[in-house]
Design an enzyme around this catalytic site. Structure first.
Site, PDB file in Angstrom:
ATOM      1  N   HIS A  32      -5.994   1.663   1.558  1.00 26.74           N
ATOM      2  CA  HIS A  32      -4.869   2.257   2.268  1.00 26.74           C
ATOM      3  C   HIS A  32      -3.678   2.357   1.321  1.00 26.74           C
ATOM      4  CE1 HIS A  32      -2.859   3.348   6.048  1.00 26.74           C
ATOM      5  NE2 HIS A  32      -1.801   2.676   5.600  1.00 26.74           N
ATOM      6  N   MET A  36       6.034   6.638   0.758  1.00 27.60           N
ATOM      7  CA  MET A  36       7.317   6.599   1.467  1.00 27.60           C
ATOM      8  C   MET A  36       8.393   7.298   0.648  1.00 27.60           C
ATOM      9  SD  MET A  36       7.244   2.552   2.474  1.00 27.60           S
ATOM     10  CE  MET A  36       5.693   1.702   2.746  1.00 27.60           C
ATOM     11  N   GLY A 141       7.266   1.131   7.137  1.00 24.13           N
ATOM     12  CA  GLY A 141       8.163   1.054   5.994  1.00 24.13           C
ATOM     13  C   GLY A 141       8.064  -0.199   5.158  1.00 24.13           C
ATOM     14  N   PHE A 142       7.673  -1.328   5.757  1.00 25.87           N
ATOM     15  CA  PHE A 142       7.621  -2.579   5.020  1.00 25.87           C
ATOM     16  C   PHE A 142       6.401  -3.395   5.433  1.00 25.87           C
ATOM     17  CE2 PHE A 142      12.073  -1.378   5.049  1.00 25.87           C
ATOM     18  CZ  PHE A 142      12.459  -1.599   3.727  1.00 25.87           C
ATOM     19  N   GLY A 143       5.846  -4.139   4.482  1.00 26.49           N
ATOM     20  CA  GLY A 143       4.736  -5.027   4.776  1.00 26.49           C
ATOM     21  C   GLY A 143       5.237  -6.367   5.287  1.00 26.49           C
ATOM     22  N   GLY A 144       4.292  -7.179   5.786  1.00 25.37           N
ATOM     23  CA  GLY A 144       4.615  -8.542   6.181  1.00 25.37           C
ATOM     24  C   GLY A 144       5.324  -8.703   7.507  1.00 25.37           C
ATOM     25  N   GLY A 175      -0.457  -2.889  10.638  1.00 22.82           N
ATOM     26  CA  GLY A 175       0.728  -3.721  10.815  1.00 22.82           C
ATOM     27  C   GLY A 175       0.434  -5.074  11.413  1.00 22.82           C
ATOM     28  N   GLY A 196      -2.854  -5.856   4.904  1.00 19.62           N
ATOM     29  CA  GLY A 196      -2.230  -6.068   3.613  1.00 19.62           C
ATOM     30  C   GLY A 196      -2.096  -7.531   3.280  1.00 19.62           C
ATOM     31  N   SER A 197      -1.112  -8.189   3.874  1.00 15.16           N
ATOM     32  CA  SER A 197      -0.840  -9.601   3.578  1.00 15.16           C
ATOM     33  C   SER A 197      -2.062 -10.479   3.836  1.00 15.16           C
ATOM     34  CB  SER A 197       0.340 -10.093   4.414  1.00 15.16           C
ATOM     35  OG  SER A 197       1.507  -9.360   4.127  1.00 15.16           O
TER      36      SER A 197
END
Length: 215
Positions: A32, A36, A141-144, A175, A196-197
């Site tokens: 993935h 952005m 827009g942001f991970g975590g 997400g 991701g994380s």
């Protein structure tokens, strides 16, 4: 079997070559890639050059999430760079139907993504022609970020429409995905999990195997 899409937003770019080899040896089928522009979302990240460089090092499906205003300006470059699935947010363009058709003409799969605040009703007419519907379970827009449990109802609503109309798209979630939230999403109807994380902050192969075995 659940399709797992490790999110490169959480990878270690200085160790990415080794991480790609580790992912290749796992059950993951997708990578993935978040793109952005700093306008639709406040963050700026990856572009077509990064897609091209990743493409040169893997044959996994490149699942490109295009979080930009006016996606027409970037989807063609991302496709040329080697992206396989091009998913955009339909509210960012005045001509979503046409853009999906253009992506298909390029021989690529097209997806639409739903921000947590965006209802699906306004874009149901796109469902017959898309290959993937992405339900965001955090703000893009942001991970975590923390998983938004209320989005499980949206996943179930998309699944219901898919079954009632015999639509042939994958249902992806992105997400806050881990083994627990991933199971909730699969139970609600998702079959593609972006993580991701959970993948990159743990043993990569073990985390991917856990997600791939959910049912």
């Amino acid at each position: 079997m659940v399709i797992v899409a490790p999110s490169l937003l959480s990878s270690d770019l200085f160790a990415l070559s080794d991480q790609l080899k580790t992912i290749k040896a796992s059950p993951a089928q997708y990578l993935h890639v978040d793109i952005m522009d700093g306008h639709y979302v406040p963050n700026i990240n990856f572009g077509d050059k990064f897609v091209s460089e990743v493409r040169a090092h893997t044959d996994l499906t490149l699942d490109c999430h295009i979080m930009v205003q006016d996606p027409e300006q970037v989807v063609f470059d991302v496709a040329k760079a080697g992206g396989d699935i091009l998913t955009f947010h339909p509210e960012t363009t005045q001509h979503a139907y046409r853009l999906i058709e253009e992506i298909h003409k390029l021989g690529k799969k097209a997806g639409i993504a739903f921000d947590p605040a965006l209802g699906i009703a306004a874009y149901e007419d796109l469902f017959p022609i898309v290959d993937q519907v992405l339900v965001m379970t955090v703000s893009p827009g942001f991970g975590g970020q923390t998983f938004i449990e209320n989005m499980l109802g949206k996943i179930a609503a998309v699944k219901k429409l898919q079954q009632e109309n015999n639509y042939h798209f994958d249902i992806e979630v992105d997400g806050g995905i881990n083994a627990q939230t991933g199971q909730q999403c699969v139970t609600s109807g998702a079959n593609v999990l972006v993580a991701g994380s959970f993948v990159f902050k743990n043993d990569i192969q073990t985390a991917i195997a856990q997600l791939s075995q959910l049912q």
